[in-house]
Design a protein around this motif. Sequence first.
Motif, PDB file in Angstrom:
ATOM      1  N   ASP A 116       4.612   6.224   5.098  1.00  0.00           N
ATOM      2  CA  ASP A 116       3.660   7.155   5.717  1.00  0.00           C
ATOM      3  C   ASP A 116       2.224   6.642   5.651  1.00  0.00           C
ATOM      4  N   ILE A 117       2.034   5.440   5.167  1.00  0.00           N
ATOM      5  CA  ILE A 117       0.686   4.877   5.026  1.00  0.00           C
ATOM      6  C   ILE A 117       0.578   3.639   5.902  1.00  0.00           C
ATOM      7  N   ASP A 118      -0.388   3.648   6.811  1.00  0.00           N
ATOM      8  CA  ASP A 118      -0.672   2.496   7.676  1.00  0.00           C
ATOM      9  C   ASP A 118      -1.868   1.760   7.077  1.00  0.00           C
ATOM     10  N   LEU A 119      -1.599   0.697   6.334  1.00  0.00           N
ATOM     11  CA  LEU A 119      -2.632  -0.039   5.615  1.00  0.00           C
ATOM     12  C   LEU A 119      -3.123  -1.219   6.442  1.00  0.00           C
ATOM     13  N   SER A 120      -4.446  -1.378   6.480  1.00  0.00           N
ATOM     14  CA  SER A 120      -5.061  -2.506   7.184  1.00  0.00           C
ATOM     15  C   SER A 120      -6.220  -3.016   6.329  1.00  0.00           C
ATOM     16  N   ILE A 121      -6.164  -4.294   5.978  1.00  0.00           N
ATOM     17  CA  ILE A 121      -7.215  -4.929   5.188  1.00  0.00           C
ATOM     18  C   ILE A 121      -7.820  -6.047   6.019  1.00  0.00           C
ATOM     19  N   ALA A 122      -9.138  -6.153   6.006  1.00  0.00           N
ATOM     20  CA  ALA A 122      -9.841  -7.141   6.821  1.00  0.00           C
ATOM     21  C   ALA A 122      -9.359  -8.546   6.499  1.00  0.00           C
ATOM     22  N   ALA A 123      -9.467  -9.408   7.504  1.00  0.00           N
ATOM     23  CA  ALA A 123      -8.956 -10.771   7.358  1.00  0.00           C
ATOM     24  C   ALA A 123      -9.665 -11.528   6.238  1.00  0.00           C
ATOM     25  N   GLU A 124     -10.951 -11.194   6.001  1.00  0.00           N
ATOM     26  CA  GLU A 124     -11.677 -11.903   4.951  1.00  0.00           C
ATOM     27  C   GLU A 124     -11.313 -11.421   3.558  1.00  0.00           C
ATOM     28  N   GLY A 125     -10.428 -10.444   3.462  1.00  0.00           N
ATOM     29  CA  GLY A 125      -9.942 -10.015   2.157  1.00  0.00           C
ATOM     30  C   GLY A 125     -10.572  -8.775   1.604  1.00  0.00           C
ATOM     31  N   GLY A 126     -11.403  -8.076   2.371  1.00  0.00           N
ATOM     32  CA  GLY A 126     -11.991  -6.840   1.888  1.00  0.00           C
ATOM     33  C   GLY A 126     -13.219  -7.068   1.041  1.00  0.00           C
ATOM     34  N   PRO A 127     -13.776  -6.008   0.485  1.00  0.00           N
ATOM     35  CA  PRO A 127     -15.055  -6.112  -0.226  1.00  0.00           C
ATOM     36  C   PRO A 127     -14.914  -6.701  -1.618  1.00  0.00           C
ATOM     37  N   VAL A 128     -16.016  -7.292  -2.067  1.00  0.00           N
ATOM     38  CA  VAL A 128     -16.189  -7.697  -3.461  1.00  0.00           C
ATOM     39  C   VAL A 128     -17.291  -6.808  -4.022  1.00  0.00           C
ATOM     40  N   SER A 129     -16.963  -5.977  -4.997  1.00  0.00           N
ATOM     41  CA  SER A 129     -17.880  -4.943  -5.446  1.00  0.00           C
ATOM     42  C   SER A 129     -17.964  -4.926  -6.960  1.00  0.00           C
ATOM     43  N   ASP A 130     -19.096  -4.378  -7.470  1.00  0.00           N
ATOM     44  CA  ASP A 130     -19.232  -4.207  -8.910  1.00  0.00           C
ATOM     45  C   ASP A 130     -18.657  -2.865  -9.374  1.00  0.00           C
ATOM     46  N   LEU A 131     -17.965  -2.161  -8.475  1.00  0.00           N
ATOM     47  CA  LEU A 131     -17.270  -0.942  -8.875  1.00  0.00           C
ATOM     48  C   LEU A 131     -16.092  -1.309  -9.784  1.00  0.00           C
ATOM     49  N   ASP A 132     -15.962  -0.576 -10.878  1.00  0.00           N
ATOM     50  CA  ASP A 132     -14.884  -0.853 -11.816  1.00  0.00           C
ATOM     51  C   ASP A 132     -13.534  -0.700 -11.120  1.00  0.00           C
ATOM     52  N   PRO A 133     -12.596  -1.642 -11.300  1.00  0.00           N
ATOM     53  CA  PRO A 133     -11.298  -1.560 -10.613  1.00  0.00           C
ATOM     54  C   PRO A 133     -10.545  -0.262 -10.925  1.00  0.00           C
ATOM     55  N   ASP A 134     -10.594   0.201 -12.170  1.00  0.00           N
ATOM     56  CA  ASP A 134      -9.910   1.458 -12.498  1.00  0.00           C
ATOM     57  C   ASP A 134     -10.547   2.630 -11.763  1.00  0.00           C
ATOM     58  N   ALA A 135     -11.898   2.623 -11.686  1.00  0.00           N
ATOM     59  CA  ALA A 135     -12.581   3.705 -10.966  1.00  0.00           C
ATOM     60  C   ALA A 135     -12.226   3.663  -9.480  1.00  0.00           C
ATOM     61  N   PHE A 136     -12.147   2.452  -8.897  1.00  0.00           N
ATOM     62  CA  PHE A 136     -11.760   2.348  -7.488  1.00  0.00           C
ATOM     63  C   PHE A 136     -10.320   2.805  -7.297  1.00  0.00           C
ATOM     64  N   ALA A 137      -9.455   2.500  -8.237  1.00  0.00           N
ATOM     65  CA  ALA A 137      -8.060   2.934  -8.116  1.00  0.00           C
ATOM     66  C   ALA A 137      -7.970   4.456  -8.099  1.00  0.00           C
ATOM     67  N   VAL A 138      -8.725   5.123  -8.989  1.00  0.00           N
ATOM     68  CA  VAL A 138      -8.740   6.594  -9.011  1.00  0.00           C
ATOM     69  C   VAL A 138      -9.313   7.133  -7.713  1.00  0.00           C
ATOM     70  N   LEU A 139     -10.406   6.503  -7.231  1.00  0.00           N
ATOM     71  CA  LEU A 139     -11.038   6.926  -5.980  1.00  0.00           C
ATOM     72  C   LEU A 139     -10.061   6.811  -4.816  1.00  0.00           C
ATOM     73  N   ALA A 140      -9.458   5.634  -4.640  1.00  0.00           N
ATOM     74  CA  ALA A 140      -8.545   5.411  -3.511  1.00  0.00           C
ATOM     75  C   ALA A 140      -7.307   6.298  -3.623  1.00  0.00           C
ATOM     76  N   ARG A 141      -6.758   6.434  -4.822  1.00  0.00           N
ATOM     77  CA  ARG A 141      -5.535   7.233  -4.987  1.00  0.00           C
ATOM     78  C   ARG A 141      -5.788   8.685  -4.614  1.00  0.00           C
ATOM     79  N   ASN A 142      -6.918   9.253  -5.041  1.00  0.00           N
ATOM     80  CA  ASN A 142      -7.195  10.649  -4.723  1.00  0.00           C
ATOM     81  C   ASN A 142      -7.409  10.857  -3.234  1.00  0.00           C
TER      82      ASN A 142
END
Length: 449
Positions: A322-348
Amino acid sequence: MSGRWSLRRRLGLWLTLSVAALWLAAATVAGLVLQHEIDEVFDSALQEVAQRVLPLAYSELLAREDGAGAHHMPPVGPHREFITYVVRDAQGRVLLQSSDAEQMAIPAGLAPGFHTTPHLRTYTEAAVRGTVIVTTAEELDHRAAAVWRAVMALIWPLVALVPIALAGVWLTLRLTLKPVLAFRHAIAARGRGNLAPVPEQGLPEEMAPVAGAVNALMERLRGALEAERGFAANSAHELRTPIAAALAQTQRLVAELPEGPAQERARTIAGALRRLSRLSEKLLQLAKAEGAGLLAEAPVPLAPVLRHVIADLDRQTGRAEDIDLSIAAEGGPVSDLDPDAFAVLARNLIENALKHGAPDTPVQVRLTADRLDISNHGPVVPAERMAQLLRPFERGPTGAEGSGLGLAIAAAICRGAGLVLEIASPIPGETEGFSAVVRFTEPENLTAS
């Protein structure tokens, strides 16, 4: 750009204008004083010329032959006469005059002393019982021009002084306000989970109490937030074990009870306990989102984290299709956001879209270099409800189960990490659905490099 003027700009402008105004006022006063002094000097010159010409003119008249007419005194050399004179008898006949006297049209019949006509300043002196009268004259325009040249000599330096003064004032204010600007930047840097005290070193005496008040306010705010987060985290953590134990016992009870009303009530209790477990987990996530630790020490790629989140959701719910995932060809963003915090953000955000989206359409998940875009089809959320959805325990017009914390957790993470969360309904360019867009900022250490 803000319509407000900075303190440096205001002080620089007003100080420069004040210097220019004072200079102009001083030039005006100097011009008035100079005009008075010039009047005295030129009046003295008129009087001196008349008194010197009078005996010379009398001697000239005695030496003439009888019947001689008006005599013009030729100039010694080519020059412009600023002071002219004319010698008349008692009947007003011209006996002797300077070379430019006719051009000035010096009036006759003037009483002895100074007189001012619309164009001339004159001085008259009489001798030999009023039979010989000498009148000296000067054009008023000559005096005005002399005063104007003197005043302009004072004003013209102002043209060069204004930019020099402006540059000097700007440089002085820049150096003087440097601690204040550093204090402002230090305050602006607070946030993103950073409530550390602001340095007070080097601040002017007037700003030191402000820094103290700001630090005291942040200390009280930090204490209040820590107490609130601690209560939520401790409550959620302490509830985990008893809820899990109660759920396990209830599930065992469901398995042991025969089919009937008792087993149905046990199933209802198990469902309530599972919802309570999810709620405690969400409260724990919210407490962490509103706390510190949302930034990583070094920038990390977020695309692998997003793939892991979707794989974990699939293991728990089996809804990867049920999820149509698309990630940019360059591999997506490089951010100083903590990976665990991003995981919680994306999951919610993904769970929210899966829960409230139309069941027959997939959730669109797009990750590019500067944004995470998650959208789902479904009913339009009223505009007056959109802002409320970012508050805890607020829900849109849906019958799906939920705690109303998903978007609140995502908004808290974005606020703490300095990201931008944009929600819209309907989806931009469409007539229905809901979209949530997280805009990433460039990592500070990458910017500095």
